[in-house]
Motif scaffolding. Structure first.
Motif, PDB file in Angstrom:
ATOM      1  N   HIS A 242      41.249  42.153  37.384  1.00 20.12           N
ATOM      2  CA  HIS A 242      41.464  42.859  36.108  1.00 20.12           C
ATOM      3  C   HIS A 242      42.658  43.805  36.174  1.00 20.12           C
ATOM      4  CE1 HIS A 242      38.362  41.491  33.364  1.00 20.12           C
ATOM      5  NE2 HIS A 242      37.521  41.446  34.395  1.00 20.12           N
TER       6      HIS A 242
ATOM      7  N   TYR B 196      45.754  41.668  35.907  1.00 22.55           N
ATOM      8  CA  TYR B 196      45.925  41.217  34.521  1.00 22.55           C
ATOM      9  C   TYR B 196      46.551  42.324  33.669  1.00 22.55           C
ATOM     10  CZ  TYR B 196      44.714  40.000  29.743  1.00 22.55           C
ATOM     11  OH  TYR B 196      44.767  39.745  28.392  1.00 22.55           O
ATOM     12  N   GLU B 197      46.001  43.532  33.770  1.00 21.00           N
ATOM     13  CA  GLU B 197      46.514  44.651  32.973  1.00 21.00           C
ATOM     14  C   GLU B 197      47.952  45.005  33.351  1.00 21.00           C
ATOM     15  OE1 GLU B 197      45.451  46.194  30.235  1.00 21.00           O
ATOM     16  OE2 GLU B 197      43.815  44.739  30.229  1.00 21.00           O
TER      17      GLU B 197
ATOM     18  N   LEU C 255      39.335  35.898  33.008  1.00 19.45           N
ATOM     19  CA  LEU C 255      40.718  36.147  32.585  1.00 19.45           C
ATOM     20  C   LEU C 255      41.369  34.837  32.149  1.00 19.45           C
ATOM     21  CD1 LEU C 255      41.542  38.756  35.334  1.00 19.45           C
ATOM     22  CD2 LEU C 255      41.148  39.185  32.902  1.00 19.45           C
TER      23      LEU C 255
END
Length: 140
Positions: free
Chosen positions: A32, A35-36, A133
């Motif tokens: 995560h 991804y961010e 994701l």
């Protein structure tokens, strides 16, 4: 004179110890967080999985696909075979392999080239997919 690089001392090390040593040299990121960082433009995702795995499991949208055996040549900002994205030593590359093992060794290798912000994603592509994701089929 002793060589201070991981795995090059007088006593051979196994792969588990080598992984532990190289991972101590940088902070790994969870899926995560990767991804961010990529979504916000703070990092570039680099998928080093081989073609058969990409064809089987899919692609991460926007990730650079670089086979492991070409990684250093493509990301070295001083190299003659670099990608346009390899603009300097401050680029934050987040490397993913299938499960997060080869990517650790790859990130350590990038550090040796001076790419001090390079790291890898814990659990690799499989953790990325398990986190829900984005993944697209290789056909697009």
């Amino acid at each position: 004179m002793s060589d201070s690089r991981p795995g090059t001392d007088e006593h051979p090390v196994g792969i588990d110890e080598l992984l532990e040593r190289v991972r101590d040299g940088y902070r790994r990121v969870e899926a995560h967080e990767a991804y961010e960082a990529a979504r916000q433009g703070d990092a570039l995702l680099v998928d080093i999985r081989y073609a058969a795995l990409r064809e089987r499991d899919g692609l991460i949208p926007g990730a650079l696909v670089i086979e492991r055996n070409e990684l250093e040549w493509r990301l070295d900002p001083r190299g003659s075979h670099r990608l346009p994205e390899a603009t300097g030593h401050d680029v934050r590359f987040l490397v993913l392999c299938n499960e997060g093992y080869a990517s650790s060794l790859a990130a350590a290798s990038l550090h040796q080239l001076g790419l001090h912000r390079a790291t890898d994603v814990v659990g690799g592509f499989q953790a990325w997919r398990a986190a829900g994701l984005p993944v697209e089929s290789p056909e697009g």
